[in-house]
Design an enzyme around this catalytic site. Sequence first.
Site, short mmCIF file in Angstrom:
data_model
loop_
_atom_site.label_atom_id
_atom_site.label_comp_id
_atom_site.label_asym_id
_atom_site.label_seq_id
_atom_site.Cartn_x
_atom_site.Cartn_y
_atom_site.Cartn_z
N ASP A 141 -13.80 27.21 56.25
CA ASP A 141 -13.44 28.05 57.41
C ASP A 141 -14.53 29.06 57.70
O ASP A 141 -14.30 30.09 58.33
CB ASP A 141 -12.11 28.76 57.15
CG ASP A 141 -11.48 29.30 58.43
OD1 ASP A 141 -10.67 30.22 58.36
OD2 ASP A 141 -11.84 28.80 59.53
N LYS A 144 -19.43 27.20 61.25
CA LYS A 144 -19.07 25.79 61.47
C LYS A 144 -20.22 24.84 61.19
O LYS A 144 -20.00 23.73 60.72
CB LYS A 144 -18.52 25.63 62.88
CG LYS A 144 -17.39 26.61 63.21
CD LYS A 144 -16.34 26.70 62.08
CE LYS A 144 -15.52 27.96 62.17
NZ LYS A 144 -14.71 28.21 60.95
N ASP A 169 -10.90 23.80 58.86
CA ASP A 169 -10.39 24.41 60.08
C ASP A 169 -11.38 24.17 61.23
O ASP A 169 -12.55 23.86 61.00
CB ASP A 169 -10.20 25.93 59.87
CG ASP A 169 -9.46 26.57 61.03
OD1 ASP A 169 -9.55 27.79 61.20
OD2 ASP A 169 -8.78 25.84 61.80
N ASN A 170 -10.91 24.32 62.47
CA ASN A 170 -11.78 24.37 63.65
C ASN A 170 -12.62 23.13 63.94
O ASN A 170 -13.74 23.25 64.46
CB ASN A 170 -12.74 25.58 63.55
CG ASN A 170 -12.05 26.85 63.23
OD1 ASN A 170 -12.24 27.42 62.16
ND2 ASN A 170 -11.21 27.31 64.15
N GLU A 199 -5.38 29.36 66.91
CA GLU A 199 -4.60 30.51 66.41
C GLU A 199 -4.21 31.49 67.53
O GLU A 199 -5.04 31.94 68.30
CB GLU A 199 -5.37 31.26 65.31
CG GLU A 199 -6.81 31.58 65.58
CD GLU A 199 -7.75 30.57 64.98
OE1 GLU A 199 -7.39 29.39 64.92
OE2 GLU A 199 -8.85 30.94 64.58
N1 LIG Z 1 -22.71 30.97 54.30
C1 LIG Z 1 -21.55 31.65 54.41
N2 LIG Z 1 -20.79 31.85 53.33
C2 LIG Z 1 -19.66 32.56 53.46
N3 LIG Z 1 -19.22 33.12 54.62
C3 LIG Z 1 -19.96 32.91 55.69
C4 LIG Z 1 -21.13 32.18 55.66
N4 LIG Z 1 -21.65 32.17 56.88
C5 LIG Z 1 -20.82 32.86 57.66
N5 LIG Z 1 -19.81 33.32 56.97
C6 LIG Z 1 -18.79 34.19 57.47
C7 LIG Z 1 -17.78 33.39 58.29
C8 LIG Z 1 -17.84 33.79 59.74
C9 LIG Z 1 -16.59 33.44 60.50
C10 LIG Z 1 -16.34 31.93 60.46
N6 LIG Z 1 -15.22 31.54 61.35
C11 LIG Z 1 -15.45 31.35 62.66
O1 LIG Z 1 -16.55 31.52 63.14
C12 LIG Z 1 -14.28 31.02 63.53
C13 LIG Z 1 -14.41 31.21 64.91
C14 LIG Z 1 -13.34 30.96 65.78
C15 LIG Z 1 -13.50 31.18 67.22
C16 LIG Z 1 -13.37 30.12 68.11
C17 LIG Z 1 -13.51 30.34 69.49
C18 LIG Z 1 -13.77 31.62 69.95
F1 LIG Z 1 -13.90 31.84 71.28
C19 LIG Z 1 -13.91 32.69 69.05
C20 LIG Z 1 -13.76 32.46 67.70
C21 LIG Z 1 -12.11 30.50 65.27
C22 LIG Z 1 -11.98 30.30 63.89
O2 LIG Z 1 -10.81 29.86 63.36
C23 LIG Z 1 -13.05 30.55 63.03
O3 LIG Z 1 -12.87 30.31 61.69
MG LIG Z 2 -11.07 29.18 61.37
#
Ligand SMILES: Nc1ncnc2c1ncn2CCCCCNC(=O)c1cc(-c2ccc(F)cc2)cc(O)c1O
Ligand SMILES: [Mg+2]
Length: 217
Positions: A141, A144, A169-170, A199
């Site tokens: 999650d 992406k 997810d996604n 969500e």
């Molecule tokens: N290398 C690493 N290791 C660990 N964490 C790490 C990483 N690299 C980054 N991250 C930190 C994660 C950053 C957030 C990831 N999730 C998402 O980006 C995400 C976005 C949307 C979304 C969809 C449409 C829209 F208009 C707006 C938002 C929905 C979701 O369910 C999501 O999970």
């Molecule tokens: Mg997600």
Amino acid sequence: KGTTREQRALKYLKEHARQGDPDSVLETFDEFCRTQEWAMNAAEEKGDILDEIVRELQPTTCLELGTYCGYSAVRIARNLSPSARLITIEVNPDYAAVAREVVKLAGLQDKIEVINLDSADVIRELKNTYDVTKLDLVFLDHWKYLYIRDIKLIEEEKLLKKGSVVFADNVIIPGAPGYLEYIRGSKNYKSTFYSVHFEYMDDMKDGVEKSVYIGDE
Ligand SMILES: Nc1ncnc2c1ncn2CCCCCNC(=O)c1cc(-c2ccc(F)cc2)cc(O)c1O
Ligand SMILES: [Mg+2]
């Protein structure tokens, strides 16, 4: 206001959720996202599928990539058996700080370890540094475009065994470039796609993919 959305969510949880009650924390977070501010939690239909996977699999060792505020970490851990644990990785320090507070509010700090590092660096260290032998459940999650990199890394580290579940997810919104082709094209997994609502958005469709590892140990 100077506060972030994640800090406002945490404040709301502290004011409205019951300390030590994971169900109350999740219900309150869902209420916040529906009445105050949207947040990217794996909530509602996605969460129900996650609950079903955890209840059926009864995993001992779980890995989550992308903690955000800890919603899915609490969702997973509340259904874990006493000795089971969840390692969740979040590269963003602000998210990780809020997640640690949410985990504490839910009373699950003994089951959940929040690690503020990049997923790849932790995956390479799971056996040596984090005392992991095999992963029973992996929840993807985080960013992406990193799903494909990290699932290959997890395979390289031989962290999966027959029956391990990888839940992503996604896979529709925002989509995970190359991931579906990879996992569905691999003889080592049996994959199932679930069409779910995005969500907190009743008029948007997303998708989640459940893949059971059937490959060589
Ligand atoms: N290398 C690493 N290791 C660990 N964490 C790490 C990483 N690299 C980054 N991250 C930190 C994660 C950053 C957030 C990831 N999730 C998402 O980006 C995400 C976005 C949307 C979304 C969809 C449409 C829209 F208009 C707006 C938002 C929905 C979701 O369910 C999501 O999970
Ligand atoms: Mg997600």
